[in-house]
Design an enzyme around this catalytic site. Structure first.
Site, PDB file in Angstrom:
ATOM      1  N   ASP A  86       0.843  -1.200   0.000  1.00 23.20           N
ATOM      2  CA  ASP A  86       0.000   0.000   0.000  1.00 23.20           C
ATOM      3  C   ASP A  86       0.875   1.246   0.000  1.00 23.20           C
ATOM      4  OD1 ASP A  86      -2.307  -1.482  -0.067  1.00 23.20           O
ATOM      5  OD2 ASP A  86      -2.647  -1.420   2.094  1.00 23.20           O
ATOM      6  N   LYS A  93       0.151  -8.205  -1.617  1.00 23.79           N
ATOM      7  CA  LYS A  93      -1.106  -7.659  -2.146  1.00 23.79           C
ATOM      8  C   LYS A  93      -0.828  -6.366  -2.901  1.00 23.79           C
ATOM      9  CE  LYS A  93      -4.245  -5.423   0.461  1.00 23.79           C
ATOM     10  NZ  LYS A  93      -4.678  -4.179  -0.253  1.00 23.79           N
ATOM     11  N   ASP A 100      -5.811  -7.002  -5.588  1.00 27.04           N
ATOM     12  CA  ASP A 100      -6.995  -6.602  -4.819  1.00 27.04           C
ATOM     13  C   ASP A 100      -7.588  -5.323  -5.409  1.00 27.04           C
ATOM     14  OD1 ASP A 100      -8.904  -6.557  -2.790  1.00 27.04           O
ATOM     15  OD2 ASP A 100      -7.594  -5.443  -1.425  1.00 27.04           O
ATOM     16  N   LEU A 101      -8.299  -5.477  -6.533  1.00 33.08           N
ATOM     17  CA  LEU A 101      -8.889  -4.318  -7.204  1.00 33.08           C
ATOM     18  C   LEU A 101     -10.388  -4.199  -6.970  1.00 33.08           C
ATOM     19  CD1 LEU A 101      -6.889  -4.397 -10.566  1.00 33.08           C
ATOM     20  CD2 LEU A 101      -6.328  -3.269  -8.400  1.00 33.08           C
ATOM     21  N   LYS A 102     -10.988  -5.201  -6.349  1.00 30.76           N
ATOM     22  CA  LYS A 102     -12.386  -5.146  -5.908  1.00 30.76           C
ATOM     23  C   LYS A 102     -13.331  -4.693  -7.030  1.00 30.76           C
ATOM     24  CE  LYS A 102     -11.267  -4.129  -1.051  1.00 30.76           C
ATOM     25  NZ  LYS A 102      -9.805  -3.870  -1.146  1.00 30.76           N
ATOM     26  N   HIS A 154     -16.387  -4.117  -9.314  1.00 30.22           N
ATOM     27  CA  HIS A 154     -17.826  -4.041  -9.025  1.00 30.22           C
ATOM     28  C   HIS A 154     -18.491  -3.277 -10.161  1.00 30.22           C
ATOM     29  CE1 HIS A 154     -21.147  -2.981  -5.836  1.00 30.22           C
ATOM     30  NE2 HIS A 154     -21.636  -3.531  -6.937  1.00 30.22           N
ATOM     31  N   ASP A 155     -19.089  -4.028 -11.105  1.00 26.73           N
ATOM     32  CA  ASP A 155     -19.654  -3.386 -12.291  1.00 26.73           C
ATOM     33  C   ASP A 155     -20.668  -4.333 -12.926  1.00 26.73           C
ATOM     34  OD1 ASP A 155     -19.879  -1.575 -14.584  1.00 26.73           O
ATOM     35  OD2 ASP A 155     -17.909  -0.834 -13.943  1.00 26.73           O
ATOM     36  N   PRO A 189     -22.039  -7.167 -15.613  1.00 27.03           N
ATOM     37  CA  PRO A 189     -21.353  -8.418 -15.966  1.00 27.03           C
ATOM     38  C   PRO A 189     -20.359  -8.299 -17.106  1.00 27.03           C
ATOM     39  CG  PRO A 189     -23.651  -8.874 -15.486  1.00 27.03           C
ATOM     40  CD  PRO A 189     -23.498  -7.374 -15.458  1.00 27.03           C
ATOM     41  N   ASN A 190     -20.701  -7.597 -18.170  1.00 24.42           N
ATOM     42  CA  ASN A 190     -19.798  -7.512 -19.316  1.00 24.42           C
ATOM     43  C   ASN A 190     -18.494  -6.799 -18.959  1.00 24.42           C
ATOM     44  OD1 ASN A 190     -19.380  -7.901 -22.269  1.00 24.42           O
ATOM     45  ND2 ASN A 190     -19.294  -5.661 -22.243  1.00 24.42           N
ATOM     46  N   THR A 232     -14.147  -4.056   5.679  1.00 30.45           N
ATOM     47  CA  THR A 232     -13.972  -4.126   7.128  1.00 30.45           C
ATOM     48  C   THR A 232     -14.041  -2.764   7.803  1.00 30.45           C
ATOM     49  OG1 THR A 232     -11.574  -4.121   6.801  1.00 30.45           O
ATOM     50  CG2 THR A 232     -12.642  -6.259   7.095  1.00 30.45           C
ATOM     51  N   GLY A 282      -0.859  -5.277   7.152  1.00 31.70           N
ATOM     52  CA  GLY A 282      -0.094  -4.229   6.498  1.00 31.70           C
ATOM     53  C   GLY A 282       0.714  -3.362   7.435  1.00 31.70           C
ATOM     54  N   ARG A 283       0.091  -2.317   7.964  1.00 26.91           N
ATOM     55  CA  ARG A 283       0.821  -1.292   8.710  1.00 26.91           C
ATOM     56  C   ARG A 283       1.641  -1.805   9.891  1.00 26.91           C
ATOM     57  NH1 ARG A 283      -4.230   2.796   8.471  1.00 26.91           N
ATOM     58  NH2 ARG A 283      -5.236   0.777   8.152  1.00 26.91           N
TER      59      ARG A 283
END
Length: 238
Positions: free
Chosen positions: A13, A34, A61-63, A65-66, A68-69, A125, A216-217
């Site tokens: 990060d 990551k 880890d790009l998450k 969310h859109d 389907p195509n 989270t 991480g931190r």
């Protein structure tokens, strides 16, 4: 799952490639890294190639969310990088999750890579029960929502989920041992929680059923990152 050191995923990060390389050099014992939005937007696939050249495992880890195509196109492209884990949001819906899983495998096959394990983000989270109800206007208990998102992902063909360690035992019982649980929000007792609202210690998270811990931190911002990583591994028992 292997040794404690193999269960820890350390996030890169950082804002750019130079800082990322410095972390890789400082922590050669870390096997799983990551790459999230900030670094991928700034450095793109260049850093992924660097990780592959060092024989590291990659959690992209790009998450996504859109629709389907669009999800399929993004996951097909990501699959070509030879990454090991790839995240999508479960809330994108069953059609999008199924498209993501299929396309990621297609992309990997086209590049001669092993297909990534596509895993679903159940709920960030940083969101607690009050935020879920008041801000997002989702009128169900937090654990019920997370359980439903994990089941939706599993029914859609995905093979794991990202969840808080506090929900790991529930999802382990619900989804079985072959469904990987990747848990951020993990903090050793000597570290601050930061913006993670549903945190747990590494040993507690593994005992609850987590397969992998994203830490991480407490490692990357420590005065001695290698010593911090070693201390966490020791606390986990190996």
């Amino acid at each position: 799952m292997g040794s404690a050191s193999e269960q820890i995923i350390v996030p890169l990060d950082v804002p750019g490639e130079g800082e990322a390389i410095a972390l890789l050099d400082a922590l050669p014992q870390v096997t799983f890294w990551k790459v999230g939005l900030e670094l991928f937007v700034s450095s793109g696939p260049t850093l992924l190639k660097e990780l592959k050249s060092r024989n590291k495992r990659i959690f992209l880890d790009l998450k996504f969310h859109d629709i389907p195509n669009t999800m399929a196109g993004a996951c097909r492209a990501a699959g070509r990088y030879g990454v090991d884990l790839l995240t999508v949001h479960a809330a994108s819906g069953k059609a999008a999750l199924m498209a993501a899983q299929t396309a990621a495998a297609e992309g990997a096959q086209a590049s001669g890579c092993e297909p990534p394990r596509v895993i679903a983000v159940t709920l960030l989270t940083s969101i607690d029960e009050r935020s879920l109800s008041t801000d997002l206007k989702i009128p169900v208990a937090l654990t019920d929502y997370i359980q439903q998102m994990a089941l939706l992902a599993q029914e859609s063909g995905l093979r794991g989920a990202v969840c808080s360690p506090q929900e790991a035992s529930l999802l382990r019982r619900t989804c079985g041992d072959d469904f990987w649980l990747v848990c951020p929000g993990v903090r050793p007792t000597w570290a601050q929680k930061g913006d993670q609202q549903r945190a747990m210690t590494p040993a507690e998270a593994v005992q609850a059923g987590a397969h992998y811990l994203v830490i991480g931190r407490p490692i990357t911002q420590a005065a001695d990152p290698a010593a911090a990583f070693a201390q966490i591994c020791e606390e986990m028992g190996g």
